[in-house]
Design a protein around this motif. Sequence first.
Motif, mmCIF file in Angstrom:
data_model
loop_
_atom_site.group_PDB
_atom_site.id
_atom_site.type_symbol
_atom_site.label_atom_id
_atom_site.label_comp_id
_atom_site.label_asym_id
_atom_site.label_seq_id
_atom_site.Cartn_x
_atom_site.Cartn_y
_atom_site.Cartn_z
ATOM 1 N N GLY A 133 -96.505 32.521 11.726
ATOM 2 C CA GLY A 133 -95.809 31.017 12.485
ATOM 3 C C GLY A 133 -95.250 31.680 13.926
ATOM 4 N N PRO A 134 -95.694 32.390 14.748
ATOM 5 C CA PRO A 134 -95.030 32.411 16.208
ATOM 6 C C PRO A 134 -95.186 31.106 16.902
ATOM 7 N N ARG A 135 -94.296 30.882 17.620
ATOM 8 C CA ARG A 135 -94.521 29.536 18.531
ATOM 9 C C ARG A 135 -95.755 29.789 19.451
ATOM 10 N N ARG A 136 -96.299 28.645 20.039
ATOM 11 C CA ARG A 136 -97.657 28.730 20.900
ATOM 12 C C ARG A 136 -97.176 29.665 22.093
ATOM 13 N N GLY A 137 -96.082 29.225 22.648
ATOM 14 C CA GLY A 137 -95.577 30.030 24.069
ATOM 15 C C GLY A 137 -95.521 31.472 23.689
ATOM 16 N N GLU A 138 -94.940 32.044 22.502
ATOM 17 C CA GLU A 138 -94.881 33.118 22.094
ATOM 18 C C GLU A 138 -96.336 34.045 22.008
ATOM 19 N N ARG B 86 -96.588 46.088 13.652
ATOM 20 C CA ARG B 86 -95.422 45.467 14.051
ATOM 21 C C ARG B 86 -96.003 44.637 15.364
ATOM 22 N N LEU B 87 -95.533 43.351 15.464
ATOM 23 C CA LEU B 87 -95.662 42.526 16.987
ATOM 24 C C LEU B 87 -94.268 42.359 17.101
ATOM 25 N N HIS B 88 -93.598 42.665 18.577
ATOM 26 C CA HIS B 88 -92.504 42.423 18.996
ATOM 27 C C HIS B 88 -92.609 41.280 19.753
ATOM 28 N N ILE B 89 -91.756 40.119 19.344
ATOM 29 C CA ILE B 89 -91.680 38.791 20.189
ATOM 30 C C ILE B 89 -90.547 38.967 21.001
ATOM 31 N N LEU B 90 -90.626 39.319 22.541
ATOM 32 C CA LEU B 90 -89.632 39.327 23.394
ATOM 33 C C LEU B 90 -89.593 38.304 24.571
ATOM 34 N N GLN B 91 -90.802 37.516 24.538
ATOM 35 C CA GLN B 91 -90.937 36.539 25.580
ATOM 36 C C GLN B 91 -91.641 35.473 24.982
ATOM 37 N N ALA B 92 -91.755 34.340 25.857
ATOM 38 C CA ALA B 92 -92.734 33.238 25.723
ATOM 39 C C ALA B 92 -93.176 32.876 27.166
ATOM 40 N N GLN B 93 -94.430 32.174 27.053
ATOM 41 C CA GLN B 93 -94.652 31.605 28.351
ATOM 42 C C GLN B 93 -94.692 29.951 28.607
ATOM 43 N N SER B 94 -93.674 29.741 29.365
ATOM 44 C CA SER B 94 -93.544 28.376 29.820
ATOM 45 C C SER B 94 -94.327 28.011 30.803
ATOM 46 N N ASP B 95 -95.142 26.801 30.730
ATOM 47 C CA ASP B 95 -96.051 26.423 31.653
ATOM 48 C C ASP B 95 -96.763 27.692 32.148
ATOM 49 N N ASP B 96 -96.969 28.164 33.074
ATOM 50 C CA ASP B 96 -97.655 29.237 33.892
ATOM 51 C C ASP B 96 -96.845 30.236 33.996
ATOM 52 N N GLU C 208 -82.065 33.003 21.429
ATOM 53 C CA GLU C 208 -81.782 34.504 21.265
ATOM 54 C C GLU C 208 -82.413 35.090 20.099
ATOM 55 N N ALA C 209 -82.206 34.298 18.838
ATOM 56 C CA ALA C 209 -82.884 34.730 17.727
ATOM 57 C C ALA C 209 -84.529 34.783 17.671
ATOM 58 N N GLY C 210 -84.980 34.387 18.880
ATOM 59 C CA GLY C 210 -86.292 34.600 19.012
ATOM 60 C C GLY C 210 -86.832 35.773 19.352
ATOM 61 N N TYR C 211 -85.995 37.004 19.817
ATOM 62 C CA TYR C 211 -86.231 38.132 19.853
ATOM 63 C C TYR C 211 -86.314 38.726 18.693
ATOM 64 N N ARG C 212 -87.674 39.223 18.202
ATOM 65 C CA ARG C 212 -87.764 39.743 16.926
ATOM 66 C C ARG C 212 -89.055 40.571 16.651
ATOM 67 N N GLN C 213 -89.214 41.146 15.515
ATOM 68 C CA GLN C 213 -90.319 41.827 14.986
ATOM 69 C C GLN C 213 -91.222 41.209 14.042
ATOM 70 N N PHE D 254 -85.570 36.613 5.072
ATOM 71 C CA PHE D 254 -86.605 37.369 5.871
ATOM 72 C C PHE D 254 -87.537 36.250 6.268
ATOM 73 N N VAL D 255 -87.734 35.139 5.832
ATOM 74 C CA VAL D 255 -88.610 34.255 6.379
ATOM 75 C C VAL D 255 -87.831 33.670 7.694
ATOM 76 N N SER D 256 -86.907 33.512 7.677
ATOM 77 C CA SER D 256 -86.049 32.962 8.909
ATOM 78 C C SER D 256 -85.893 33.840 10.044
ATOM 79 N N GLU D 257 -86.036 35.174 9.617
ATOM 80 C CA GLU D 257 -86.200 36.191 10.821
ATOM 81 C C GLU D 257 -87.516 36.138 11.434
ATOM 82 N N ILE D 258 -88.574 35.960 10.560
ATOM 83 C CA ILE D 258 -90.078 36.092 11.025
ATOM 84 C C ILE D 258 -90.107 35.053 11.840
#
Length: 502
Positions: free
Chosen positions: A285-290, A305-315, A323-328, A448-452
């Motif tokens: 369930g990562p967000r589309r931008g992530e 492991r996949l580290h989610i450190l950023q997201a693409q907004s528009d281009d 801040e909780a979006g930074y996760r593994q 754990f689900v909340s963190e993912i």
Amino acid sequence: MKPFKACSCRDPETKKLLGKQCPNISKKGHGGWYARYEAPKSADGKRRQPRIGPFDTERECKAELARVLGTAAQPKAHDERKTTFGEYLERRYAWRRSEAETGEGLKKSTLDAEREAIDLYGKPGLGHIKVVDLTDEHFRELYAAMRKLNRPDEKDDRSEILRRLKEARATRDGRRLHSRPISEGRIRRVHAVLHGALTDAVKLSKIRPDNPTDGVWRSKGGKRKQGRAKPLLWTSERVEAWEKTGTVPAKVMVWTSEQTGAFLDFAEATEERLYPAFHLDAYYGPRRGELVGAEEKDLSLERKRLHILQAQSDDELDDTKTEAGYRQIPLDDESVRVLRAWHKQKLRERLQWGETYRDAGRVFCYEDGSALKAEYLSSRFRILLDRYANIRAKAAEGWPADRIARKFRTTEAAVAAALQRPLPPIRFHDLRHGAATMLLAAGVPIKFVSEILGHASVAFTMDVYAVVADEMAEDATRRIAAFIPRQNRLSAVGASTVPSGG
């Protein structure tokens, strides 16, 4: 500061204005009502007594004088008296954009949304009105006009404000920039921008003493604001009703694990290039931008492991939603297998494109290596669902599998996968909801689900997903009970009730 009556008549001999001395000033309809007030001294210390008017009645003049006196205590109020709302919106937007350029302000996506609110609604609707002249009625009229856009009753309304909004939203060949009606949620977001601008006009710029948008907002029909839309599960009963009526029971719908598996089987069998992205989203369930913003350097298949450190907004790349979006995200063996195959495919594409390959460094990209647009993922998802439904429709008409495969340029394995079960509609983002629901239903600890998922709190995860996760578990137990044959159950129960020794 007492209102007085004056006119523009001139003395026939001296040609001077008669003003209050006109002999006809007492006649009804002659002249108008004016007033002067004491304003803050000018920069060089000179006294200032601005005049307001003319007004048709003394009452109107007194009302305006009372309003102006509320701003007169502020030195800037008089200087900004001619500033229009459109000018102030542009000035404020420039401030906020300059703050963002230093890294201390708003996200680009937020600024873009604010720019749209200004260009499509704020300036066309109320931009010509002076800031000091704005009232709550202006904003009520604006929101009423927004609600009529792209609706049947729009044609019957010839108001000037609606005409300006329509012109602002027009594009080439007379087609609308947006063709759907304006939702209450969008009106709320526009209201937030306009309310914020006027709050700054009061507290920072000192142009006026009050914010006319305070207390203006009410939901359509006076209803209270709806809470967050919670997902519903596509149970067999709901799927059956949907097949008969075509009605989707809620805005947010979630597939069962079997339905999700059917979609992934179909996407893989039809050789969808971005199948790995759909697989990852359905599982974790990562967000589309992530998804489109994930970079190769942040994916470790060795460590799973996949580290989610950023997201693409528009281009452009941007921070994650919170801040909780930074996760593994921990990856299971099947997901690792899928992503290894995806890496091999990208290597083949790199060789095919040669020097023209544009490596964006992203996990998911176009065939030439350039970064994906977020909307492209949603578009491919909708195409797959449409193809799935069309295959089932042709099969219902009696078409053989090989003919269906040729018709839709897919494999017979994909046709076979589509014929296994109906697949009701969901949005791409609902894959994320489904992942959360299945993780909870599978017994994964909610923290754990909340963190993912990158949620800010466990309470949010529980509030949104707990009910549908329970429903999924109950649905699974019903199907298990129906699947296991128990032909001797009734006779066994009957035998147990017969008294011994008869």
